[in-house]
Write a protein that holds these residues in place. Structure first.
Motif, PDB file in Angstrom:
ATOM      1  N   VAL A 114     -11.481 -12.904   9.849  1.00  0.00           N
ATOM      2  CA  VAL A 114     -11.046 -12.077  10.305  1.00  0.00           C
ATOM      3  C   VAL A 114     -10.777 -11.469  11.903  1.00  0.00           C
ATOM      4  CG1 VAL A 114      -9.788  -9.753   9.737  1.00  0.00           C
ATOM      5  CG2 VAL A 114     -10.911  -9.943   8.407  1.00  0.00           C
ATOM      6  N   ILE A 115      -9.384 -12.282  12.295  1.00  0.00           N
ATOM      7  CA  ILE A 115      -8.955 -12.503  13.618  1.00  0.00           C
ATOM      8  C   ILE A 115      -7.947 -10.798  14.168  1.00  0.00           C
ATOM      9  CG2 ILE A 115      -9.260 -14.160  14.061  1.00  0.00           C
ATOM     10  CD1 ILE A 115      -6.099 -14.503  13.871  1.00  0.00           C
ATOM     11  N   GLU A 116      -7.613 -10.347  12.987  1.00  0.00           N
ATOM     12  CA  GLU A 116      -6.513  -8.955  12.707  1.00  0.00           C
ATOM     13  C   GLU A 116      -6.479  -7.861  12.198  1.00  0.00           C
ATOM     14  OE1 GLU A 116      -4.568  -7.541  15.418  1.00  0.00           O
ATOM     15  OE2 GLU A 116      -4.875  -9.274  17.003  1.00  0.00           O
ATOM     16  N   ALA A 117      -7.190  -7.390  11.585  1.00  0.00           N
ATOM     17  CA  ALA A 117      -8.061  -6.442  10.163  1.00  0.00           C
ATOM     18  C   ALA A 117      -6.621  -6.109  10.425  1.00  0.00           C
ATOM     19  CB  ALA A 117      -8.897  -5.346  11.210  1.00  0.00           C
ATOM     20  N   THR A 118      -6.962  -5.203   9.703  1.00  0.00           N
ATOM     21  CA  THR A 118      -5.731  -4.171   8.393  1.00  0.00           C
ATOM     22  C   THR A 118      -4.482  -3.307   9.196  1.00  0.00           C
ATOM     23  OG1 THR A 118      -7.195  -4.079   6.663  1.00  0.00           O
ATOM     24  CG2 THR A 118      -4.972  -2.591   6.434  1.00  0.00           C
ATOM     25  N   PHE A 119      -3.380  -3.739   9.264  1.00  0.00           N
ATOM     26  CA  PHE A 119      -2.560  -3.843  10.412  1.00  0.00           C
ATOM     27  C   PHE A 119      -1.505  -2.693   8.730  1.00  0.00           C
ATOM     28  CE2 PHE A 119      -2.106  -8.048  10.467  1.00  0.00           C
ATOM     29  CZ  PHE A 119      -0.827  -8.287   9.675  1.00  0.00           C
ATOM     30  N   THR A 120      -0.146  -2.324   9.558  1.00  0.00           N
ATOM     31  CA  THR A 120       0.789  -2.164   8.971  1.00  0.00           C
ATOM     32  C   THR A 120       2.104  -3.024   9.751  1.00  0.00           C
ATOM     33  OG1 THR A 120       0.571   0.186   8.671  1.00  0.00           O
ATOM     34  CG2 THR A 120       2.488  -0.023   8.459  1.00  0.00           C
ATOM     35  N   ALA A 121       2.633  -3.692   8.505  1.00  0.00           N
ATOM     36  CA  ALA A 121       3.717  -4.524   9.016  1.00  0.00           C
ATOM     37  C   ALA A 121       5.191  -4.019   8.893  1.00  0.00           C
ATOM     38  CB  ALA A 121       3.600  -5.801   7.450  1.00  0.00           C
ATOM     39  N   THR A 122       5.590  -3.226   8.003  1.00  0.00           N
ATOM     40  CA  THR A 122       6.416  -1.862   7.919  1.00  0.00           C
ATOM     41  C   THR A 122       6.753  -1.320   7.150  1.00  0.00           C
ATOM     42  OG1 THR A 122       8.813  -2.622   7.203  1.00  0.00           O
ATOM     43  CG2 THR A 122       7.719  -3.774   5.730  1.00  0.00           C
ATOM     44  N   THR A 123       7.087  -0.476   7.364  1.00  0.00           N
ATOM     45  CA  THR A 123       7.034   0.982   6.457  1.00  0.00           C
ATOM     46  C   THR A 123       8.149   0.952   5.284  1.00  0.00           C
ATOM     47  OG1 THR A 123       8.220   2.583   7.782  1.00  0.00           O
ATOM     48  CG2 THR A 123       5.403   2.140   8.137  1.00  0.00           C
ATOM     49  N   GLY A 124       8.891   2.150   4.340  1.00  0.00           N
ATOM     50  CA  GLY A 124       9.733   2.670   3.468  1.00  0.00           C
ATOM     51  C   GLY A 124       9.767   1.336   2.168  1.00  0.00           C
ATOM     52  N   VAL A 125       9.273   0.706   2.106  1.00  0.00           N
ATOM     53  CA  VAL A 125       9.003  -0.443   1.282  1.00  0.00           C
ATOM     54  C   VAL A 125       9.595   0.607  -0.414  1.00  0.00           C
ATOM     55  CG1 VAL A 125       8.435  -2.161   2.802  1.00  0.00           C
ATOM     56  CG2 VAL A 125       7.287  -0.958   1.116  1.00  0.00           C
TER      57      VAL A 125
ATOM     58  N   ASP B 156       1.093  -1.147  -0.269  1.00  0.00           N
ATOM     59  CA  ASP B 156       0.198  -0.239   0.118  1.00  0.00           C
ATOM     60  C   ASP B 156       1.058   1.262   0.616  1.00  0.00           C
ATOM     61  OD1 ASP B 156      -2.059   1.889   0.362  1.00  0.00           O
ATOM     62  OD2 ASP B 156      -2.891   1.103   1.770  1.00  0.00           O
ATOM     63  N   GLY B 157       1.079   1.733  -1.027  1.00  0.00           N
ATOM     64  CA  GLY B 157       1.992   3.135  -0.991  1.00  0.00           C
ATOM     65  C   GLY B 157       3.654   2.577  -0.973  1.00  0.00           C
ATOM     66  N   THR B 158       3.969   3.028   0.524  1.00  0.00           N
ATOM     67  CA  THR B 158       5.535   2.170   0.260  1.00  0.00           C
ATOM     68  C   THR B 158       5.597   1.319   2.042  1.00  0.00           C
ATOM     69  OG1 THR B 158       5.740   4.429   2.147  1.00  0.00           O
ATOM     70  CG2 THR B 158       6.631   4.059  -0.293  1.00  0.00           C
ATOM     71  N   ASP B 159       4.425   0.972   2.093  1.00  0.00           N
ATOM     72  CA  ASP B 159       3.503   0.924   3.420  1.00  0.00           C
ATOM     73  C   ASP B 159       3.773  -1.136   2.323  1.00  0.00           C
ATOM     74  OD1 ASP B 159       4.573   2.624   5.259  1.00  0.00           O
ATOM     75  OD2 ASP B 159       1.973   2.459   5.343  1.00  0.00           O
ATOM     76  N   ILE B 160       3.543  -2.380   3.652  1.00  0.00           N
ATOM     77  CA  ILE B 160       3.425  -3.753   3.595  1.00  0.00           C
ATOM     78  C   ILE B 160       2.507  -4.116   4.645  1.00  0.00           C
ATOM     79  CG2 ILE B 160       3.707  -5.941   4.207  1.00  0.00           C
ATOM     80  CD1 ILE B 160       6.299  -5.609   2.047  1.00  0.00           C
ATOM     81  N   LYS B 161       0.795  -4.097   4.322  1.00  0.00           N
ATOM     82  CA  LYS B 161      -0.248  -3.925   5.447  1.00  0.00           C
ATOM     83  C   LYS B 161      -0.157  -5.240   5.370  1.00  0.00           C
ATOM     84  CE  LYS B 161      -1.523   0.653   5.037  1.00  0.00           C
ATOM     85  NZ  LYS B 161      -2.496   2.165   5.077  1.00  0.00           N
ATOM     86  N   GLY B 162      -1.194  -5.838   6.489  1.00  0.00           N
ATOM     87  CA  GLY B 162      -1.938  -7.229   6.308  1.00  0.00           C
ATOM     88  C   GLY B 162      -2.938  -7.239   6.808  1.00  0.00           C
ATOM     89  N   GLU B 163      -3.491  -8.477   7.151  1.00  0.00           N
ATOM     90  CA  GLU B 163      -4.403  -8.886   8.358  1.00  0.00           C
ATOM     91  C   GLU B 163      -4.777 -10.402   8.203  1.00  0.00           C
ATOM     92  OE1 GLU B 163      -8.468  -7.973   6.215  1.00  0.00           O
ATOM     93  OE2 GLU B 163      -8.728 -10.298   5.519  1.00  0.00           O
ATOM     94  N   LEU B 164      -4.715 -10.923   9.277  1.00  0.00           N
ATOM     95  CA  LEU B 164      -4.927 -12.336   9.219  1.00  0.00           C
ATOM     96  C   LEU B 164      -5.775 -12.201  10.489  1.00  0.00           C
ATOM     97  CD1 LEU B 164      -2.161 -11.702  12.915  1.00  0.00           C
ATOM     98  CD2 LEU B 164      -2.072 -12.080  10.177  1.00  0.00           C
ATOM     99  N   ARG B 165      -6.011 -13.799   9.493  1.00  0.00           N
ATOM    100  CA  ARG B 165      -7.777 -14.728   9.228  1.00  0.00           C
ATOM    101  C   ARG B 165      -7.286 -15.851  10.619  1.00  0.00           C
ATOM    102  NH1 ARG B 165     -11.296 -12.909   5.719  1.00  0.00           N
ATOM    103  NH2 ARG B 165     -11.535 -10.688   4.833  1.00  0.00           N
ATOM    104  N   ASP B 166      -8.712 -16.518  10.293  1.00  0.00           N
ATOM    105  CA  ASP B 166      -8.499 -17.884  10.919  1.00  0.00           C
ATOM    106  C   ASP B 166      -9.043 -19.111  10.335  1.00  0.00           C
ATOM    107  OD1 ASP B 166     -10.984 -17.829  11.178  1.00  0.00           O
ATOM    108  OD2 ASP B 166     -11.510 -18.041  13.305  1.00  0.00           O
ATOM    109  N   ALA B 167      -9.282 -20.225  10.842  1.00  0.00           N
ATOM    110  CA  ALA B 167      -9.620 -21.467   9.590  1.00  0.00           C
ATOM    111  C   ALA B 167     -11.074 -21.252   9.327  1.00  0.00           C
ATOM    112  CB  ALA B 167      -8.947 -22.717  10.819  1.00  0.00           C
ATOM    113  N   SER B 168     -11.380 -20.880  10.151  1.00  0.00           N
ATOM    114  CA  SER B 168     -12.732 -20.434   9.206  1.00  0.00           C
ATOM    115  C   SER B 168     -12.828 -19.344   8.473  1.00  0.00           C
ATOM    116  CB  SER B 168     -13.858 -20.362  10.702  1.00  0.00           C
ATOM    117  OG  SER B 168     -13.917 -19.262  11.093  1.00  0.00           O
ATOM    118  N   ASP B 169     -11.514 -18.629   8.410  1.00  0.00           N
ATOM    119  CA  ASP B 169     -11.540 -17.556   6.936  1.00  0.00           C
ATOM    120  C   ASP B 169     -12.030 -16.489   7.764  1.00  0.00           C
ATOM    121  OD1 ASP B 169     -10.574 -18.380   5.423  1.00  0.00           O
ATOM    122  OD2 ASP B 169     -12.358 -19.648   4.847  1.00  0.00           O
TER     123      ASP B 169
END
Length: 202
Positions: free
Chosen positions: A149-160, A134-147
């Motif tokens: 969402v257990i962690e909504a959109t977050f920024t994993a790292t910046t400056g990419v 997402d631009g110069t960020d890497i974002k993500g989300e986590l889902r469980d085995a039933s799909d």
């Protein structure tokens, strides 16, 4: 190799005989029942192709049914159903897809979102990790085995570097601790990052 720099580097690029040009994140073997079948996702033109091969690497292609400019394939091998996930981008719109019939058909998981170069992996604790640029960020989300969402959109790292994607894989260090290892590009330099929670990479 040290725990913070696993070898080989996560992700795979390969060229099966059936294709002269494609983009691929991973190749996943199906081990149940001794089938020895390999599968990978690739882009041909704007078509999403699932390529399958036997142990002799004799490849066969089948269209997955959605347009794409970028694809990533992952497998949950924790049960006999062999659930597969496919992350797809087409003209800046990303989506996540799921197959329970060995990649013959896919159904969409959740809604599409505006993002580039998505990837998906399935961790050893059955967490589905989805990351994207997402631009110069890497974002993500986590889902469980039933799909769910257990962690909504977050920024994993910046400056990419915006023109490059990333690869992420999970590994186990001494004592059984599970970590995620990300390879991305920052200021033209390939950069290795680690995470213990799948959300923050340093």
């Amino acid at each position: 190799p040290s725990p913070s720099s696993p070898n080989p580097i996560p992700g795979l690029t390969a060229t099966p005989p059936s294709s002269s040009s494609f983009m691929v994140k991973s190749i996943e073997p199906i081990c149940d029942h001794g089938s020895g079948i390999f599968r990978l996702a690739q882009v041909k033109g704007e078509a999403t192709i699932i390529a399958s091969a036997d142990a002799q690497l004799s490849w066969e292609d089948e269209e997955a049914g959605m347009a794409s400019n970028w694809v990533s394939l992952a497998c949950d091998k924790s049960n006999h159903k062999q659930v597969w996930y496919l992350a797809v981008e087409y003209n800046g719109e990303s989506s996540l897809w799921k197959s329970v019939d060995l990649c013959r058909t896919f159904t969409q998981v959740g809604s599409s979102w505006m993002a580039e170069k998505p990837i998906v992996i399935v961790g050893r604790q059955n967490v589905r990790h989805v990351y994207w640029v997402d631009g110069t960020d890497i974002k993500g989300e986590l889902r469980d085995a039933s799909d769910t969402v257990i962690e909504a959109t977050f920024t994993a790292t910046t400056g990419v570097d915006a023109d490059d994607g990333c690869t992420v894989d999970e590994y186990v260090v001494e004592g059984g601790q599970k970590k995620l290892h990300m390879v991305c590009v920052k200021s033209g330099v390939r950069t290795h990052l680690d995470s213990t929670d799948g959300k923050t990479f340093v």
